[in-house]
Design an enzyme around this catalytic site. Structure first.
Site, PDB file in Angstrom:
ATOM      1  NE  ARG A 185      -2.121  -1.034   3.600  1.00 57.81           N
ATOM      2  CZ  ARG A 185      -1.698  -0.036   4.384  1.00 57.81           C
ATOM      3  NH1 ARG A 185      -2.035   1.217   4.123  1.00 57.81           N
ATOM      4  NH2 ARG A 185      -0.944  -0.285   5.427  1.00 57.81           N
ATOM      5  CG  ASP A 214      -6.594  -7.932   7.426  1.00 61.73           C
ATOM      6  OD1 ASP A 214      -5.635  -7.918   8.226  1.00 61.73           O
ATOM      7  OD2 ASP A 214      -6.790  -7.004   6.619  1.00 61.73           O
ATOM      8  CB  SER A 233       1.541  -5.359   8.265  1.00 64.65           C
ATOM      9  OG  SER A 233       1.806  -6.181   7.170  1.00 64.65           O
ATOM     10  CE  LYS A 249      -5.604  -3.628   6.014  1.00 65.85           C
ATOM     11  NZ  LYS A 249      -5.234  -4.992   5.783  1.00 65.85           N
ATOM     12  CG  HIS A 263      -5.952  -4.298  11.217  1.00 65.87           C
ATOM     13  ND1 HIS A 263      -4.613  -4.002  11.328  1.00 65.87           N
ATOM     14  CD2 HIS A 263      -6.080  -5.017  10.082  1.00 65.87           C
ATOM     15  CE1 HIS A 263      -3.961  -4.519  10.296  1.00 65.87           C
ATOM     16  NE2 HIS A 263      -4.827  -5.148   9.530  1.00 65.87           N
ATOM     17  NE  ARG A 309       0.473  -9.171   2.134  1.00 64.17           N
ATOM     18  CZ  ARG A 309      -0.027  -8.966   3.347  1.00 64.17           C
ATOM     19  NH1 ARG A 309      -1.006  -9.716   3.812  1.00 64.17           N
ATOM     20  NH2 ARG A 309       0.442  -8.018   4.111  1.00 64.17           N
ATOM     21  CE  LYS A 336      -3.910  -8.306  10.919  1.00 61.00           C
ATOM     22  NZ  LYS A 336      -2.506  -7.866  10.896  1.00 61.00           N
ATOM     23  CB  THR A 337      -3.003 -14.262   7.892  1.00 60.82           C
ATOM     24  OG1 THR A 337      -3.612 -13.021   7.542  1.00 60.82           O
ATOM     25  CG2 THR A 337      -3.424 -15.321   6.888  1.00 60.82           C
TER      26      THR A 337
END
Ligand code: ATP
Ligand code: MN
Length: 534
Positions: free
Chosen positions: A61, A259, A240, A202, A222, A324, A244-245
């Site tokens: 991003r 997410d 990031s 996002k 988030h 990704r 989390k994932t």
């Protein structure tokens, strides 16, 4: 109705978007989009059947090129500043017109989708993409309406996505050639000059982060979420790369999402999305089997290295460290069918502390929970350049400042109230370094992090003894089943104890400096959650 003919029958790109004479491919299947991408030379099929594409110049991003149109809806409520930069409403209209003129006459990909799995919060989205693979990303990541739902579909929000369009900053009011702009009055996310797919997800996340708390009394988060066999929901906040994932994909628990979630006044936790977007750098089947196996037909790999036999080299970071994969959530075996859970029983704050200071697991008091949520600490490791070994502390309020249009304390207050009502346990998990800082120590073994979380979830840490961290005041279990006791107190993992104490003080000072701007909003209970610092 034939979906292909729906475009001409029920809505027109010209009337709705101002895009003229475009050839619009409406609601193509993932197979069709995959095929078209390959035919156009914009992607290749890898050995697992997944599609691999490159997102172009942008492989992440661009937070400095993200704007919000300042108008009567947003002016009062948005926390304007470096994160939420204002954009003039007339400038937006002018730039929007330029983008739709640019898209006019082109071959485009149009998709109807929705976000917010809890039907009370459902928000319909219509996306117009310049590229077929961007449209496949939207199929993977957003929720997928069925044919009946498509019949009477009206878009609440729109995404207009033109990666090859280039803005002229002096004329268009942007900072660079690329931009991502949210317009809450026109309900449009306008994205140009960047092909990074994450901007779309996002963008919508940021829109919901404004709408849900201000209009629907729901807390956007988030975080990832999963649910155990007893129906016990767990959520995992983190910036990031903190896990989390990775940590929400747990074969013994049903995945709600990886997410973005909302916590409602009806005491549900729901996924905003319908897919996952996992980092794949150094991915192995052994350490992350669920994610590895999700990389099959339908998935899109981004910016990975591929050899001549179409085999992916997950260690290849020659394009970016931020490689990704996106896939529909059903690519994971154990999924919560409606992507909705009940009030969480446990909340984990994930941090990747590259200083090796924070304990791998500690239990937070309500004051500490609020303090750490507002702080949103993790560390950035200074790239892969030779000779750079110094990590940099990074604080991002609510573990997601770039996506939070409101002042952080508004989210923090909602979270505190909800945590108190629900009586949750809050844990701080350091998935970062142990045995020394980055360069000297090592990253905490994923196996141990998983075990600590599993034991916390099973309630097995409620009976063990805890000790208090000298500086951070965090409560660290002295023992944890399936984890060697000597990793639990970080000071014990450092050879040089004085070096540890010095580093811990240094990190505490960073916390304090960062928190100064929030002190006027914090009550004594929250301030008691701060590290002790003389
Ligand atoms: P984003 O918000 O960008 O999606 P994320 O929080 O989902 O980030 P992950 O995609 O889960 O982050 O990335 C965590 C990375 O760290 C993975 O590549 C994982 O393999 C790696 N890792 C190494 N050690 C650990 C650990 N102990 N716990 C969690 N992740 C670890
Ligand atoms: Mn993630």
């Amino acid at each position: 109705m034939d979906l292909k003919s729906k475009l001409t029958k029920t809505f027109s790109l010209e009337k709705e978007f101002g895009i003229k004479n475009a050839v619009a491919h409406y609601q193509l299947s993932p197979e069709e989009l995959h095929k078209i991408t390959v035919e156009k030379g914009q992607g290749v099929e890898v050995d697992s059947g997944a599609l691999a594409i490159n997102t172009g110049k942008f492989t992440g991003r661009a937070p400095n090129d993200r704007f919000i149109v300042k108008d009567e809806i947003t002016a009062e409520d948005v926390w304007w500043g470096k994160v939420n930069m204002p954009f003039d409403s007339d400038k937006f209209d002018a730039l929007y017109n330029k983008v739709v003129n640019y898209l006019s006459g082109k071959e485009l990909y149009v998709r109807d989708a929705y976000v917010c799995a809890d039907q009370n919060y459902r928000t319909n989205i219509r996306v117009v993409n310049e590229y077929p693979w961007s449209n496949l990303f939207c199929y993977n990541m957003f929720l997928r309406p069925n044919e009946a739902e498509l019949e009477n579909f009206t878009a609440d929000w729109k995404i207009v996505n033109a990666p090859d369009f280039q803005a002229v900053p002096e004329v268009d009011g942007t900072r660079s050639k690329n931009f991502a702009i949210l317009n809450f009055k026109r309900k449009i996310a306008l994205i140009g000059g960047t092909g990074y797919t994450g901007e779309m997800k996002k963008g919508i996340f940021s829109a919901l982060n404004f709408i849900l708390p201000t209009q629907k009394n729901t807390l956007p988060m988030h975080c990832s979420a999963n649910v155990g066999e007893e129906g016990d929901t767990a959520i995992f906040f983190g910036l990031s790369g903190t896990g989390k994932t990775t940590l929400s994909a747990d074969p013994s628990r049903k995945l709600i999402g990886d997410d973005e979630h909302g916590w409602t006044k009806e005491n549900t936790v729901f996924n905003f999305e319908g897919g996952c977007y996992a980092k794949v750098i150094d991915l192995t089947e052994e350490s992350e089997p669920d994610i590895f196996r999700a990389i099959k037909k339908g998935a899109i790999l981004e910016n990975v290295g591929i050899d001549e036999n179409a085999k992916v080299d997950f260690e290849d970071d020659s394009i970016t460290q931020n490689t990704r994969v996106s896939y529909p959530i059903e690519h994971i075996d154990n999924v919560q069918p409606d992507l909705v859970g009940e009030n969480p029983k446990n909340i984990f704050f994930l941090t990747a502390d590259a200083f090796g200071v924070l304990p791998p697991i500690s239990k937070l008091t309500p004051g500490q929970a609020a303090y750490h949520f507002i702080s949103g600490y993790t560390a950035k490791v200074a790239g892969t350049e030779a000779g750079i070994n110094e990590p940099v502390p990074s604080f991002s309020a609510c573990f997601g400042a770039p996506f939070m249009p409101l002042h952080p304390t508004r989210y923090a207050e909602m979270l505190s109230d909800k945590m108190r009502e629900a009586g949750v346990n809050v844990w701080l998990i350091n998935t970062g370094w142990t045995g020394g800082p980055y360069g000297t120590g090592n990253r905490m073994k994923l196996k141990y992090t998983r075990a600590m979380i599993a034991e916390a979830l099973q309630g097995n840490l409620s009976t063990v003894e805890f000790e208090e961290h000298e500086i951070f005041g965090l409560h660290m279990p002295k023992t944890c089943p399936n984890v060697p006791a000597d990793v639990l107190n970080p000071r014990n993992t450092w050879k040089d104890k004085d070096a540890y104490d010095a580093k811990a003080k240094q990190l505490a000072k960073s916390f304090k400096d960062n928190f100064e701007k929030f002190e006027e909003y914090a009550n004594p209970e929250i301030m008691a959650g701060a590290p002790k610092f003389e």
